[in-house]
Design an enzyme around this catalytic site. Structure first.
Site, PDB file in Angstrom:
ATOM      1  N   TYR A   1      -2.800  -1.933 -10.830  1.00 13.46           N
ATOM      2  CA  TYR A   1      -3.678  -1.067 -10.402  1.00 13.46           C
ATOM      3  C   TYR A   1      -4.710  -0.913 -11.540  1.00 13.46           C
ATOM      4  CZ  TYR A   1      -1.893  -0.949  -5.984  1.00 13.46           C
ATOM      5  OH  TYR A   1      -1.571  -1.831  -4.675  1.00 13.46           O
TER       6      TYR A   1
ATOM      7  N   TYR B   1       5.033  -5.206  -7.699  1.00 12.54           N
ATOM      8  CA  TYR B   1       4.544  -4.420  -8.764  1.00 12.54           C
ATOM      9  C   TYR B   1       5.922  -3.956  -8.492  1.00 12.54           C
ATOM     10  CZ  TYR B   1       2.042  -1.360  -5.447  1.00 12.54           C
ATOM     11  OH  TYR B   1       1.063  -0.765  -3.985  1.00 12.54           O
TER      12      TYR B   1
ATOM     13  N   HIS C   1      -5.332  -3.190   0.410  1.00 10.37           N
ATOM     14  CA  HIS C   1      -5.304  -2.290   1.173  1.00 10.37           C
ATOM     15  C   HIS C   1      -6.995  -2.529   1.753  1.00 10.37           C
ATOM     16  CE1 HIS C   1      -2.126   0.323  -0.261  1.00 10.37           C
ATOM     17  NE2 HIS C   1      -1.983  -0.090  -2.064  1.00 10.37           N
TER      18      HIS C   1
ATOM     19  N   HIS D   1       0.050  -7.198  -1.281  1.00  4.98           N
ATOM     20  CA  HIS D   1      -0.612  -7.016  -0.192  1.00  4.98           C
ATOM     21  C   HIS D   1      -1.996  -6.356  -0.382  1.00  4.98           C
ATOM     22  CE1 HIS D   1       1.383  -3.129  -2.482  1.00  4.98           C
ATOM     23  NE2 HIS D   1       0.022  -2.513  -1.556  1.00  4.98           N
TER      24      HIS D   1
ATOM     25  N   ARG E   1       6.992  -3.894  -4.706  1.00  7.31           N
ATOM     26  CA  ARG E   1       6.463  -3.884  -3.051  1.00  7.31           C
ATOM     27  C   ARG E   1       5.418  -5.377  -3.514  1.00  7.31           C
ATOM     28  NH1 ARG E   1       2.720  -0.845  -0.417  1.00  7.31           N
ATOM     29  NH2 ARG E   1       3.471  -1.916   1.275  1.00  7.31           N
TER      30      ARG E   1
END
Length: 240
Positions: free
Chosen positions: A110, A149, A164, A162, A159
């Site tokens: 991110y 990640y 959001h 995905h 994870r």
């Protein structure tokens, strides 16, 4: 009465149990400190909560939905098209509702100061976008497929990839947040956030499907993901 709403002459009710994950899910370690330990208190709404929708500091821009055109260069990674519809419990379109998207880049990082994953930051990828649904409840984003990640929830924890998504109704207080996953991800089995949605049939509603009909030849794969806000086929959300 429509026949699909009845069975043997009786009305088929909605499932009363919630498909949404609980506040406390011990396998998702962060909920052990985030989950409320006392009964929730309902606070009266103020004017700022019941007016809206909230569009941020500026109106939605022409290219806000295209995360590949927010900088001078194109981001690295697999370009994808994410599209679908926002529907109510009776399959009616939810029109003119603001949608926001945020995600990791193709390397699984991110663009945020607290993300210290040793993966490269893509200078041409912000990782956030938004759009407004049309009269048929349709939305469309152009982005890159996010990478998995590590997140230190348990030994060798990663994870599942995905994206959001958040939806605003008439006001900030009606905002809903969910996560969309990709079909066939090998990390589903060890992702406590995904598995905090307890029923398999509900988890399936958080997985997009590959859509060859909307795939653009030699340019981008497409994934279809509808969001249902109420009823038997409701999409699980994080905020309830």
């Amino acid at each position: 009465m429509p026949p699909e709403l009845t069975k043997n002459g009786l009305v088929v009710p909605y499932r009363r149990e919630s498909a949404d994950p609980p506040y406390l899910w011990p396998d998702y370690v962060a909920t052990r400190t985030r989950a409320p330990k006392r009964p929730l208190i309902t606070l009266p709404h103020t004017l700022s909560e019941v007016t809206g929708p909230v569009y941020g500091h500026e109106r939605v821009g022409e290219l806000d939905h295209d995360l590949t055109q927010q900088h001078e260069g194109e981001p690295l990674g697999e370009r994808i098209i994410l599209h679908g519809r926002v529907l109510d419990g009776d399959d009616r379109p939810v029109r003119n509702t603001l949608m926001e998207l945020w995600q990791a880049n193709a390397a699984g990082r991110y663009r945020h100061e607290v993300d210290v994953h040793p993966a490269p930051i893509d200078p041409n990828f912000e990782g956030a976008g938004r759009c407004v649904t049309d009269d048929e409840g349709r939305y469309r984003f152009i982005t890159v497929k996010p990478g998995a990640y590590p997140w230190k929830n348990h030994p060798n924890a990663w994870r599942a990839a995905h994206i959001h998504l958040s939806l605003f109704g008439p006001a900030f207080a009606t905002r809903l947040v969910t996560q969309m996953y990709f079909p066939g991800d090998p990390l589903f089995y060890q992702d406590p956030i995904f598995n905090s949605v307890r029923e398999g049939r509900d988890r399936e509603r958080m997985i997009s499907r590959f859509d060859l009909t909307e795939t653009v030849p030699e340019w981008a794969l497409a994934y279809h993901f509808d969001i249902v806000l109420r009823g038997r086929e409701t999409t699980p959300v994080e905020d309830s």
